[in-house]
Design a protein around this motif. Structure first.
Motif, PDB file in Angstrom:
ATOM      1  N   LEU A 400       0.811  -1.207   0.000  1.00 47.61           N
ATOM      2  CA  LEU A 400       0.000   0.000   0.000  1.00 47.61           C
ATOM      3  C   LEU A 400       0.849   1.264   0.000  1.00 47.61           C
ATOM      4  O   LEU A 400       1.747   1.419   0.816  1.00 47.61           O
ATOM      5  CB  LEU A 400      -0.907   0.013   1.238  1.00 47.61           C
ATOM      6  N   ALA A 401       0.521   2.169  -0.926  1.00 48.53           N
ATOM      7  CA  ALA A 401       1.061   3.527  -0.881  1.00 48.53           C
ATOM      8  C   ALA A 401       0.002   4.428  -0.262  1.00 48.53           C
ATOM      9  O   ALA A 401      -1.164   4.408  -0.675  1.00 48.53           O
ATOM     10  CB  ALA A 401       1.420   4.008  -2.277  1.00 48.53           C
ATOM     11  N   ILE A 402       0.399   5.198   0.765  1.00 53.58           N
ATOM     12  CA  ILE A 402      -0.519   6.102   1.462  1.00 53.58           C
ATOM     13  C   ILE A 402      -0.061   7.532   1.221  1.00 53.58           C
ATOM     14  O   ILE A 402       1.077   7.889   1.529  1.00 53.58           O
ATOM     15  CB  ILE A 402      -0.549   5.834   2.980  1.00 53.58           C
ATOM     16  N   LEU A 403      -0.946   8.344   0.692  1.00 56.23           N
ATOM     17  CA  LEU A 403      -0.660   9.752   0.480  1.00 56.23           C
ATOM     18  C   LEU A 403      -1.647  10.561   1.312  1.00 56.23           C
ATOM     19  O   LEU A 403      -2.862  10.396   1.178  1.00 56.23           O
ATOM     20  CB  LEU A 403      -0.791  10.088  -1.008  1.00 56.23           C
ATOM     21  N   THR A 404      -1.117  11.387   2.216  1.00 57.17           N
ATOM     22  CA  THR A 404      -1.977  12.203   3.085  1.00 57.17           C
ATOM     23  C   THR A 404      -1.872  13.666   2.663  1.00 57.17           C
ATOM     24  O   THR A 404      -0.785  14.155   2.318  1.00 57.17           O
ATOM     25  CB  THR A 404      -1.591  12.048   4.566  1.00 57.17           C
ATOM     26  N   LEU A 405      -3.006  14.360   2.693  1.00 58.31           N
ATOM     27  CA  LEU A 405      -3.075  15.749   2.267  1.00 58.31           C
ATOM     28  C   LEU A 405      -3.619  16.625   3.389  1.00 58.31           C
ATOM     29  O   LEU A 405      -4.342  16.151   4.265  1.00 58.31           O
ATOM     30  CB  LEU A 405      -3.980  15.889   1.037  1.00 58.31           C
ATOM     31  N   ASP A 406      -3.287  17.916   3.318  1.00 59.35           N
ATOM     32  CA  ASP A 406      -3.763  18.890   4.304  1.00 59.35           C
ATOM     33  C   ASP A 406      -4.256  20.141   3.583  1.00 59.35           C
ATOM     34  O   ASP A 406      -3.557  21.170   3.563  1.00 59.35           O
ATOM     35  CB  ASP A 406      -2.657  19.233   5.292  1.00 59.35           C
ATOM     36  N   PRO A 407      -5.448  20.099   2.988  1.00 58.91           N
ATOM     37  CA  PRO A 407      -5.969  21.286   2.301  1.00 58.91           C
ATOM     38  C   PRO A 407      -6.438  22.380   3.256  1.00 58.91           C
ATOM     39  O   PRO A 407      -6.821  23.463   2.807  1.00 58.91           O
ATOM     40  CB  PRO A 407      -7.143  20.727   1.492  1.00 58.91           C
ATOM     41  N   ASN A 408      -6.395  22.123   4.575  1.00 58.29           N
ATOM     42  CA  ASN A 408      -6.771  23.133   5.553  1.00 58.29           C
ATOM     43  C   ASN A 408      -5.732  24.241   5.665  1.00 58.29           C
ATOM     44  O   ASN A 408      -6.001  25.282   6.280  1.00 58.29           O
ATOM     45  CB  ASN A 408      -6.956  22.491   6.928  1.00 58.29           C
ATOM     46  N   SER A 409      -4.563  24.027   5.108  1.00 56.10           N
ATOM     47  CA  SER A 409      -3.511  25.041   5.190  1.00 56.10           C
ATOM     48  C   SER A 409      -3.790  26.224   4.270  1.00 56.10           C
ATOM     49  O   SER A 409      -3.001  27.170   4.225  1.00 56.10           O
ATOM     50  CB  SER A 409      -2.154  24.413   4.847  1.00 56.10           C
ATOM     51  N   HIS A 410      -4.895  26.166   3.529  1.00 58.62           N
ATOM     52  CA  HIS A 410      -5.326  27.281   2.682  1.00 58.62           C
ATOM     53  C   HIS A 410      -6.784  27.587   2.992  1.00 58.62           C
ATOM     54  O   HIS A 410      -7.531  26.736   3.466  1.00 58.62           O
ATOM     55  CB  HIS A 410      -5.171  26.928   1.195  1.00 58.62           C
ATOM     56  N   PHE A 411      -7.188  28.840   2.716  1.00 50.95           N
ATOM     57  CA  PHE A 411      -8.598  29.191   2.832  1.00 50.95           C
ATOM     58  C   PHE A 411      -9.053  29.829   1.536  1.00 50.95           C
ATOM     59  O   PHE A 411      -8.399  30.742   1.039  1.00 50.95           O
ATOM     60  CB  PHE A 411      -8.855  30.164   3.978  1.00 50.95           C
ATOM     61  N   PRO A 412     -10.213  29.364   0.991  1.00 47.25           N
ATOM     62  CA  PRO A 412     -10.966  28.181   1.419  1.00 47.25           C
ATOM     63  C   PRO A 412     -10.165  26.896   1.198  1.00 47.25           C
ATOM     64  O   PRO A 412      -9.112  26.925   0.579  1.00 47.25           O
ATOM     65  CB  PRO A 412     -12.210  28.207   0.522  1.00 47.25           C
ATOM     66  N   VAL A 413     -10.715  25.779   1.715  1.00 46.33           N
ATOM     67  CA  VAL A 413     -10.053  24.484   1.629  1.00 46.33           C
ATOM     68  C   VAL A 413      -9.642  24.195   0.190  1.00 46.33           C
ATOM     69  O   VAL A 413     -10.476  24.156  -0.716  1.00 46.33           O
ATOM     70  CB  VAL A 413     -10.993  23.373   2.150  1.00 46.33           C
ATOM     71  N   ASP A 414      -8.339  23.993  -0.024  1.00 44.36           N
ATOM     72  CA  ASP A 414      -7.871  23.787  -1.397  1.00 44.36           C
ATOM     73  C   ASP A 414      -6.375  23.499  -1.378  1.00 44.36           C
ATOM     74  O   ASP A 414      -5.704  23.699  -0.353  1.00 44.36           O
ATOM     75  CB  ASP A 414      -8.151  25.053  -2.223  1.00 44.36           C
ATOM     76  N   LEU A 415      -5.865  23.020  -2.504  1.00 39.22           N
ATOM     77  CA  LEU A 415      -4.442  22.988  -2.802  1.00 39.22           C
ATOM     78  C   LEU A 415      -4.257  23.849  -4.046  1.00 39.22           C
ATOM     79  O   LEU A 415      -4.287  23.353  -5.179  1.00 39.22           O
ATOM     80  CB  LEU A 415      -3.938  21.565  -3.063  1.00 39.22           C
ATOM     81  N   PRO A 416      -4.130  25.162  -3.896  1.00 39.17           N
ATOM     82  CA  PRO A 416      -4.116  26.060  -5.058  1.00 39.17           C
ATOM     83  C   PRO A 416      -2.941  25.766  -5.996  1.00 39.17           C
ATOM     84  O   PRO A 416      -1.879  25.321  -5.563  1.00 39.17           O
ATOM     85  CB  PRO A 416      -3.977  27.448  -4.426  1.00 39.17           C
TER      86      PRO A 416
END
Length: 560
Positions: A400-416
């Motif tokens: 298994l490859a696990i990729l974790t993301l944190d879109p909370n570091s931007h407002f609104p929620v996103d990975l711009p």
């Protein structure tokens, strides 16, 4: 470039064992301070100070916008709606603006907004105080207060506003600290296990006991084995005091660790087993052992999300997860209810320790609460991450490859586009380690698809980010929380099946029974507290969901 390095554990996992005692050492205390919350209720009382003036009437709701970015200039508002607080709208990823004219003396404003608040007084930005959701007005006079409620949740707005005279605020802080010190002292005295120390305490006055026990700090939490988003294992514990701690390893060598704030970290390194005796000043905490086993044919993961301050429920689920003996536990965000609450993360770490396994933790919007001035969740990072860690990453564990993301570091929620995390994500998805894995799983807090909250269909920005990779067959599973229920759906993208799991029932208040959005239509939706066990083999995946009493709520199998 460190954030682009992919941590590959190659089928090796971290599993913590319970503390082991040794004939030659008797621990000073019976247990960690936060192990029994019934004994420390007075310590946890974090209510508002006395003498607060209510300012809930006569506000003007100016409107909302979804303009990106946490740093904002005041918009040019026209008109508005007069109302009294609380005010809440079911509209995620919005800034909601409020205004009130008022005369105030020098003091502090307490602002309760979901998810967070920013304040302008006479069009001058006032920073949030380190002591909580308080904002300092350094002079008295007529103020035009403008509040931005920064809503990253499914619904948000301005709940209440209070004011307190500065001298009363300072006095309440001193009284709170004195009360906490008293509870801490009584708890320490009651937990003393060392016969020698117990004899030293006999006949002493309260002040003498306090002075004596300053040399004997207590563990606030038991050590917990955490795994960074990039796959590096480390042991983390919280002590009453900072300073130096000494570790005596089973092989005989010693290591000295130092901490300025009482949060201690021991990196696992290349060892497969860590067995050490932990001492600090004159306290002996006994022996702890952590092992990196090598699962041979399958990987077992415990999956959960949104513990969110439901301590009793999360404690029961943690104990239940331990019985399944997972190789790793993964928390899909909203680990606590308020990321700026003073003791939230130590309490959370203590609950994690009962699972007796390693922990991979993903941030949620509530973990950012109280830090909407700059979206730097200081307490979450202090307690759950190391200084060199990102809040997102990738690791390969067996099949298994696990990729974790944190879109909370931007407002609104996103990975711009163009952001550091977006660039990293795009490179990780094209990496050989990700593409070669038998199974590929993305874990984040906000789900791309969800039905359980009326009017919420999942996060649009997350769908836009991930769907191109679904169509290319580069993702098998997406696990999220945010919606406080259990949901499952399997969708087809250009002939590629992707399975979506929402596991948001680990302690926070459940979504309303009998209410849901019209779409998307989930294959399964259950509004009960729960956790999931994911067992992965090269050619197949088995998924089981368990309720609070151990009952099976759902079963599902996936095959390549």
């Amino acid at each position: 470039m460190n954030k682009l390095i992919l941590g590959v554990l190659a089928g090796v996992f971290c599993q913590a064992c319970q503390m082991q005692t040794n004939e030659n050492a008797s621990p000073t205390y019976r247990e960690a301070f936060f192990a029994n919350e019934l004994s420390i209720s007075g310590y946890l009382e974090g209510g508002l100070p006395e003498g607060l003036l209510e300012l809930d009437s006569g506000w003007t709701y100016l409107g909302k916008d979804s303009v990106g970015g946490i740093e904002r200039m005041l918009p040019d508002f026209q008109g508005g709606e007069l109302l009294n607080l609380p005010h809440r709208l079911p509209d995620p990823s919005q800034s909601l603006w409020y205004r009130k004219d008022v005369y105030l003396e020098k003091g502090f404003l307490f602002i309760d907004a979901d998810d967070g608040a920013q304040l302008w007084a006479n069009e001058v930005r006032i920073p949030r105080d380190q002591e909580g959701d308080f904002f300092h007005l350094a002079s008295e006079g007529d103020f035009r207060l403008t509040i931005r409620a920064v809503n990253n949740a499914m619904a948000g707005g301005l709940r209440k506003v209070r004011w307190i005279l500065e001298e009363n605020f300072r006095k309440s802080l001193a009284e709170k600290k004195e009360a906490q010190d008293s509870v801490l002292l009584e708890r320490k005295i009651g937990l003393v296990k060392s016969l020698d120390l117990a004899h030293q305490l006999e006949g002493k006055t309260r002040e003498e006991k306090s002075a004596l026990l300053e040399k004997f700090p207590i563990l606030m939490t038991d050590p917990v084995l955490l795994v960074s988003p990039s796959g590096d294992p480390f042991v983390r514990w919280v002590s009453e005091l900072g300073g130096k701690a000494n570790l005596i390893f089973e092989e005989g060598h010693e290591v000295e660790l130092e901490s300025a704030d009482g949060v201690f970290t021991l990196d696992f390194g290349l060892d497969s087993t860590l067995s050490f005796r932990l001492l600090q000043d004159q306290s002996d905490f006994g022996w702890f052992q952590f092992r990196l086993p090598n699962p041979k044919n399958s990987l077992k993961l415990a999956m959960w999300g949104d513990a969110q301050g439901g301590w009793e429920t999360f404690g029961k689920l943690s104990a239940a997860m331990a019985k399944h003996k997972p190789h790793m536990s993964i928390g899909a965000g909203d680990l606590v209810n308020n990321g700026s609450e003073e003791f939230a993360y130590p309490r959370f770490l203590q609950k994690l320790s009962t699972m007796q396994t390693s922990q991979l933790l993903v941030p949620g919007n509530h973990d950012y609460d109280g830090f909407y001035d700059d979206l730097n969740p200081r307490l979450m990072k202090q307690y759950l991450f190391r200084s060199q860690d990102s809040t997102f990453g990738m690791q390969v564990i067996g099949p298994l490859a696990i990729l974790t993301l944190d879109p909370n570091s931007h407002f609104p929620v996103d990975l711009p586009e163009g952001s550091e995390q977006r660039i990293w994500f795009e490179q990780a998805m094209e990496s050989q380690a990700w593409r070669a894995a038998a199974w590929r799983m993305i874990v984040l807090h906000q789900p791309p698809y969800s039905q359980g909250w009326p009017g919420y269909h999942g996060e649009k920005t997350i769908r836009q980010l991930l769907e191109p990779y679904f169509h290319r067959g580069l993702v098998d599973l997406v696990v999220a929380g945010h919606t406080h229920d259990y949901e499952r759906v399997s969708l087809d993208f250009s002939g590629h099946s992707v399975h979506f799991l929402v596991v948001g029932g680990a302690g926070g208040g459940l979504e309303p029974e009998g209410k849901a959005s019209e779409y998307p239509m989930m294959d399964k939706m259950i509004k009960q507290y729960h956790f999931g066990i994911l067992e992965i083999k090269n050619k197949g995946v088995n998924w089981e969901v368990f309720g609070l009493d151990g009952e099976v709520l759902d079963r599902f199998s996936m095959k390549k």
